[in-house]
Write a protein that holds these residues in place. Structure first.
Motif, PDB file in Angstrom:
ATOM      1  N   UNK A  28       0.843  -1.192   0.000  1.00  0.00           N
ATOM      2  CA  UNK A  28       0.000   0.000   0.000  1.00  0.00           C
ATOM      3  C   UNK A  28       0.879   1.243   0.000  1.00  0.00           C
ATOM      4  N   UNK A  29       1.500   1.523  -1.131  1.00  0.00           N
ATOM      5  CA  UNK A  29       2.357   2.683  -1.248  1.00  0.00           C
ATOM      6  C   UNK A  29       3.740   2.430  -0.678  1.00  0.00           C
ATOM      7  N   UNK A  30       4.485   3.523  -0.498  1.00  0.00           N
ATOM      8  CA  UNK A  30       5.827   3.451   0.067  1.00  0.00           C
ATOM      9  C   UNK A  30       5.777   3.694   1.567  1.00  0.00           C
ATOM     10  N   UNK A  31       6.892   3.433   2.225  1.00  0.00           N
ATOM     11  CA  UNK A  31       6.964   3.740   3.648  1.00  0.00           C
ATOM     12  C   UNK A  31       6.747   5.231   3.896  1.00  0.00           C
ATOM     13  N   UNK A  32       7.254   6.070   3.003  1.00  0.00           N
ATOM     14  CA  UNK A  32       7.083   7.514   3.188  1.00  0.00           C
ATOM     15  C   UNK A  32       5.617   7.907   3.121  1.00  0.00           C
ATOM     16  N   UNK A  33       4.858   7.283   2.231  1.00  0.00           N
ATOM     17  CA  UNK A  33       3.437   7.600   2.103  1.00  0.00           C
ATOM     18  C   UNK A  33       2.705   7.420   3.428  1.00  0.00           C
ATOM     19  N   UNK A  34       3.175   6.488   4.229  1.00  0.00           N
ATOM     20  CA  UNK A  34       2.475   6.130   5.468  1.00  0.00           C
ATOM     21  C   UNK A  34       3.221   6.566   6.721  1.00  0.00           C
TER      22      UNK A  34
END
Length: 428
Positions: free
Chosen positions: A345-351
């Protein structure tokens, strides 16, 4: 079932490989009742304030830029992933020591809602119960002068600081020591991993029959990854062992860049492996004597931070050092952006929520007025990045509230409640 599973997995010593998949099957959803919630919180610190006219972006909230030669110009490539915040004050704090103490605590006391803790420790106390480490504190040359209010930024209670670890070799052993015991240990570790993977495959397969058509493809992707894991046990999608850091004198000025890189690499690995949801990196401390010798600078950072505008060479050297700190922040942000979440579900940065904090505003004035902050990460979709927010004397405690709420907490104040309540206007 989740409690039983976590107990079993901890008992097996899950190590690096399975941790992201454990989080996938047992962690709570990243969307809370009040909206999107971030999965992790990271603090990045660099010392001695700034020179506002060399730090400040130009333009409006959504149409802004970093002037050529400015401190933040190295962040131009990741501008769309940032929220730059100007105009926040530390109320009741001044100078180096006061700013260092108030920066992450907002001058809180034991009977305040945040219990006098720094924001990293407060968040960790609320969300860190299911991880191997409630929080991890990484440092670079923070302890040459020992522990004091000038050299520490994290507090577990009023006047009770948390000491960062300046030694990458020590950090590596603490985090990844189960990979350092020779072939016998490696064989035992592979066997433990295999048992974990077998458990996860069984549970994921059983779960598939209870999912709808939209969710099944996601779980199928996880099952494919687990199948690959079973074949080679060579590593998970997001969770990879960093290189062993070189041993050396942690307080040798020349080692500052290499130690910084090693600490960032291990921080991201620990976060990717689900070892913690809260981490901090403290680069030196207020009144920092660090000399950016690797940039051709020969004077200490603290001394350079007091150069007046007439000393063009001194100001230029300070700006060069500050640009180097910006480049380290950029390295952290880009590494998080390049690392996919284990559940895809996206990148670590997104979350994530990543906060670059400083302990003062204008370094020449020794004040804690208009202290600069830079936020990176989408907080799980909670806010829009690529913005420049300007305030006129708001309490930075409101920013702390916003960051806590981005992590799913419900506190309405942080630190001293008499200087304002609620989140920072316009951030969300």
């Amino acid at each position: 079932m989740s409690i039983r599973r976590r107990s079993l997995l901890h008992g097996l010593g899950i190590g690096l490989v399975a941790a992201p998949f454990v989080n996938l099957l047992s962690a709570p959803s990243s969307r809370a009742e009040g909206g999107p919630v971030a999965r992790r919180f990271i603090v990045f610190f660099s010392p001695n304030g700034t020179i506002p006219q060399h730090w400040r972006p130009s333009g409006s909230e959504t149409e802004f830029s970093f002037p050529a030669g400015s401190i933040l110009e190295p962040l131009a490539d990741i501008q769309d992933k940032l929220i730059v915040v100007e105009g926040l004050d530390f109320f009741g704090a001044d100078n180096h020591k006061g700013g260092m103490t108030a920066m992450l605590t907002a001058s809180g006391a034991a009977d305040d809602e945040s219990r006098g803790m720094s924001i990293d420790q407060f968040v960790a106390s609320e969300v860190g119960g299911d991880t191997r480490f409630a929080s991890l504190e990484f440092g670079v040359q923070t302890s040459l002068w020992g522990g004091s209010a000038q050299t520490r930024m994290s507090y577990s209670a009023p006047k009770t600081w948390v000491t960062p670890d300046d030694d990458p070799v020590n950090v590596y052993g603490r985090l990844f020591g189960d990979f350092m015991g020779g072939e016998d240990a490696a064989t035992a570790l592979r066997a433990r991993r295999q048992r974990v993977v077998d458990l996860l495959v069984d549970e994921a397969t059983a779960l598939r029959g209870r999912l709808g058509s939209e969710e099944r493809p996601k779980l199928d992707a996880h099952l494919d990854a687990l199948a690959q894991l079973e074949k080679g046990l060579s590593g998970a999608i997001a969770c990879a062992l960093p290189g062993t850091p070189a041993a050396g004198d942690t307080q040798d000025n020349a080692n500052f860049p290499a130690i910084t890189t090693a600490q960032i690499d291990m921080m991201v690995a620990a976060l990717a492996c689900g070892m913690t949801r809260v981490a901090s990196l403290q680069l030196s401390h207020t009144v920092s004597p660090t000399v950016c010798s690797w940039l051709g600078v020969s004077e200490g950072h603290h001394s350079l931070s007091h150069m007046d505008d007439e000393n063009l060479a001194g100001v230029a050297q300070f700006v060069a050092c500050e640009r180097w700190f910006a480049e380290q922040f950029k390295y952290l942000v880009q590494k998080l952006a390049a690392t996919p979440e284990a559940d895809m579900q996206g990148s670590m940065l997104d979350n994530s929520v990543v906060l670059w904090a400083k302990e003062m505003g204008d370094s020449r004035m020794h004040n804690c007025v208009s202290v600069p902050f830079v936020i990176a990460g989408g907080a799980g979709g909670r806010w829009q990045t690529g913005r420049y927010l300007k305030f006129a004397g708001e309490s930075h405690g409101k920013l702390m509230v916003s960051l806590c709420q981005a992590m799913g907490l419900t506190n309405e104040t942080f630190g001293n409640p008499t200087v304002g309540a609620g989140p920072l206007p316009g951030l969300v």
